[in-house]
Design a protein around this motif. Structure first.
Motif, PDB file in Angstrom:
ATOM      1  N   ARG A   9       0.849  -1.256  -0.028  1.00 33.96           N
ATOM      2  CA  ARG A   9       0.136   0.149  -0.233  1.00 33.96           C
ATOM      3  C   ARG A   9       0.823   1.315   0.053  1.00 33.96           C
ATOM      4  N   ARG A  10       1.902   1.200   1.014  1.00 33.55           N
ATOM      5  CA  ARG A  10       2.778   2.489   1.016  1.00 33.55           C
ATOM      6  C   ARG A  10       3.507   2.915  -0.233  1.00 33.55           C
ATOM      7  N   LYS A  12      -7.023  -2.221  -5.833  1.00 32.45           N
ATOM      8  CA  LYS A  12      -6.978  -2.212  -4.393  1.00 32.45           C
ATOM      9  C   LYS A  12      -7.668  -3.289  -4.015  1.00 32.45           C
ATOM     10  N   ASN A  66      -6.419  -3.078   1.606  1.00 34.54           N
ATOM     11  CA  ASN A  66      -5.484  -1.763   1.391  1.00 34.54           C
ATOM     12  C   ASN A  66      -4.552  -2.079   0.901  1.00 34.54           C
ATOM     13  N   SER A  67      -3.926  -3.324   0.342  1.00 33.17           N
ATOM     14  CA  SER A  67      -2.786  -3.419  -0.630  1.00 33.17           C
ATOM     15  C   SER A  67      -3.185  -3.377  -1.898  1.00 33.17           C
ATOM     16  N   PHE A  68      -2.103  -3.349  -2.939  1.00 33.41           N
ATOM     17  CA  PHE A  68      -2.545  -3.314  -4.403  1.00 33.41           C
ATOM     18  C   PHE A  68      -2.087  -4.546  -5.192  1.00 33.41           C
TER      19      PHE A  68
END
Length: 133
Positions: free
Chosen positions: A40-41, A84, A88-90
């Protein structure tokens, strides 16, 4: 010619130390899961700013967004979906396995790099390091 290849183009000299997203591939990135998990970041920092001023709204559509992924090693472009997850990870989906894992013979522990090319509006991909068995 593979129908999944959108076009083949020439690129100029690349700055190989300028990869914003680096990922050591896990088994789930190269097995039957057919997706590349991206943190996510990393996406919010290195991709989202090129799409929106509001990161919380990025990729909210349940279908994700279609992105061109340019393989700088083979000079080929492929269409994938950036989506997504509820966590909340992609993930990069839709032909990840065919266009990258199988075609490039990627394995667990290979390291890949991704970066957003502002001028071409596409995601660029490279293999940074092949894992030695």
């Amino acid at each position: 010619m593979d129908a999944e290849i959108i076009q083949q183009v020439q690129v100029q000299a690349e700055d190989l130390d300028h990869w914003r997203i680096k990922k050591v591939l896990k088994k789930s990135d190269v097995d039957g899961s057919s997706r590349l998990l991206i943190g996510r970041r990393q996406v919010l920092t290195n991709i989202t700013p090129f799409f929106t001023n509001n990161p919380s709204q990025f990729c909210q559509d349940k279908d994700g967004i279609r992105v061109t992924v340019f393989d700088i090693d083979t000079l080929t472009e492929h269409m994938l979906t950036l989506k997504k997850w509820k966590t909340n990870s992609f993930v990069l989906l839709n032909n990840w396995k065919k266009n990258f894992v199988s075609r490039r013979q990627l394995k667990d522990n290979d390291e890949v790099g991704l970066r957003w090319d502002v001028n071409a509006s596409r995601l660029e991909f490279t293999v940074l390091e092949w894992h030695q068995n």
